[in-house]
Write an enzyme that holds these catalytic residues in place. Structure first.
Site, mmCIF file in Angstrom:
data_model
loop_
_atom_site.group_PDB
_atom_site.id
_atom_site.type_symbol
_atom_site.label_atom_id
_atom_site.label_comp_id
_atom_site.label_asym_id
_atom_site.label_seq_id
_atom_site.Cartn_x
_atom_site.Cartn_y
_atom_site.Cartn_z
ATOM 1 N N CYS A 105 0.850 -1.188 0.000
ATOM 2 C CA CYS A 105 0.000 0.000 0.000
ATOM 3 C C CYS A 105 0.888 1.241 0.000
ATOM 4 C CB CYS A 105 -0.885 -0.014 1.248
ATOM 5 S SG CYS A 105 -1.985 1.404 1.358
ATOM 6 N N HIS A 147 -8.945 -3.761 -2.503
ATOM 7 C CA HIS A 147 -7.982 -3.016 -1.676
ATOM 8 C C HIS A 147 -8.338 -1.522 -1.655
ATOM 9 C CE1 HIS A 147 -3.752 -2.154 -0.165
ATOM 10 N NE2 HIS A 147 -4.172 -0.955 -0.556
ATOM 11 N N GLU A 148 -8.615 -0.954 -2.828
ATOM 12 C CA GLU A 148 -8.955 0.476 -2.888
ATOM 13 C C GLU A 148 -10.297 0.746 -2.232
ATOM 14 O OE1 GLU A 148 -6.622 2.438 -3.553
ATOM 15 O OE2 GLU A 148 -5.368 0.810 -4.287
ATOM 16 N N HIS A 151 -10.118 1.236 1.374
ATOM 17 C CA HIS A 151 -9.684 2.583 1.775
ATOM 18 C C HIS A 151 -10.869 3.518 1.987
ATOM 19 C CE1 HIS A 151 -5.341 2.580 1.830
ATOM 20 N NE2 HIS A 151 -5.265 2.017 0.638
HETATM 21 ZN ZN LIG Z 1 -3.628 1.063 -0.137
#
Ligand SMILES: [Zn+2]
Length: 196
Positions: A105, A147-148, A151
């Protein structure tokens, strides 16, 4: 313009981000800056909280994975051509048996760990023109989007590790939040007064 990437420990990375409208100020410029910031840091995805904004916006360009010889030709081609903006995204379904992939990340430099996720997702989102889409993705594409997406939900990949792994990483994560790390791109560290 290259924006500083917010490092681990900043509270903005822990917020559940808010939907935006087409009237969001200077949205086009923000998206341009996010692409520039992501490419400069050699990332394949970047979410708005990583540049300090708790809004539901992230960008993904998986082209670098298109050269991965371990993937079949079809997946390579798909990854090579995938560049998208996701606004107000909502994952509607995640399916299949969890698989491990070594994730990193841009907000957590130099740490990479295997993370378990389901292989297939269905996601509803708007593109940069606020046209709504509902699409199903699998494999690495789904992985990067998950993954995004995390966030904008205030979740980091390190949250998904075993408690033992988390304990082992704690001092390295503390160092990152204090800026005690060498990194090639511009960052903003929560636990020092000035960025560098
Ligand atoms: Zn990330």
């Amino acid at each position: 313009m290259i924006l500083p990437i917010v490092a681990y420990g900043d509270p903005v990375l822990r917020k559940v981000a808010k939907d935006i409208t087409q009237e969001y100020p200077k949205l086009e410029e923000l998206i341009t800056n996010m692409w520039e910031t992501m490419y400069n840091a050699h990332g394949v995805g970047l979410a708005a909280p990583q540049v300090g904004l708790p809004i539901r916006l992230f960008v993904v360009d998986t082209a670098p994975f298109g050269d991965d010889e371990e993937l079949d030709k079809e997946e390579q081609e798909q990854l090579k051509g995938f560049k998208k903006v996701f606004i107000n995204a909502k994952i509607e379904a995640e399916n299949g048996k969890e698989w491990d992939f070594n994730e990193g990340c841009l907000s957590i430099p130099d740490i990479r760990e295997d993370v378990k996720r389901k292989p297939e997702i269905t996601i509803q989102y708007m593109d940069e023109n606020f046209v709504s889409h509902t699409e199903t993705y699998d494999g690495l594409l789904a992985r990067v989007i998950q993954h995004e997406y995390d966030h904008i939900e205030g979740i980091l990949f390190t949250d998904k590790l075993s408690s033992l792994k988390k304990r082992l990483l704690k001092s390295r994560l503390d160092k990152i939040s204090k800026g005690k790390i060498d990194v090639e791109y511009k960052m903003k560290f929560p636990n020092i007064k000035k960025g560098r």
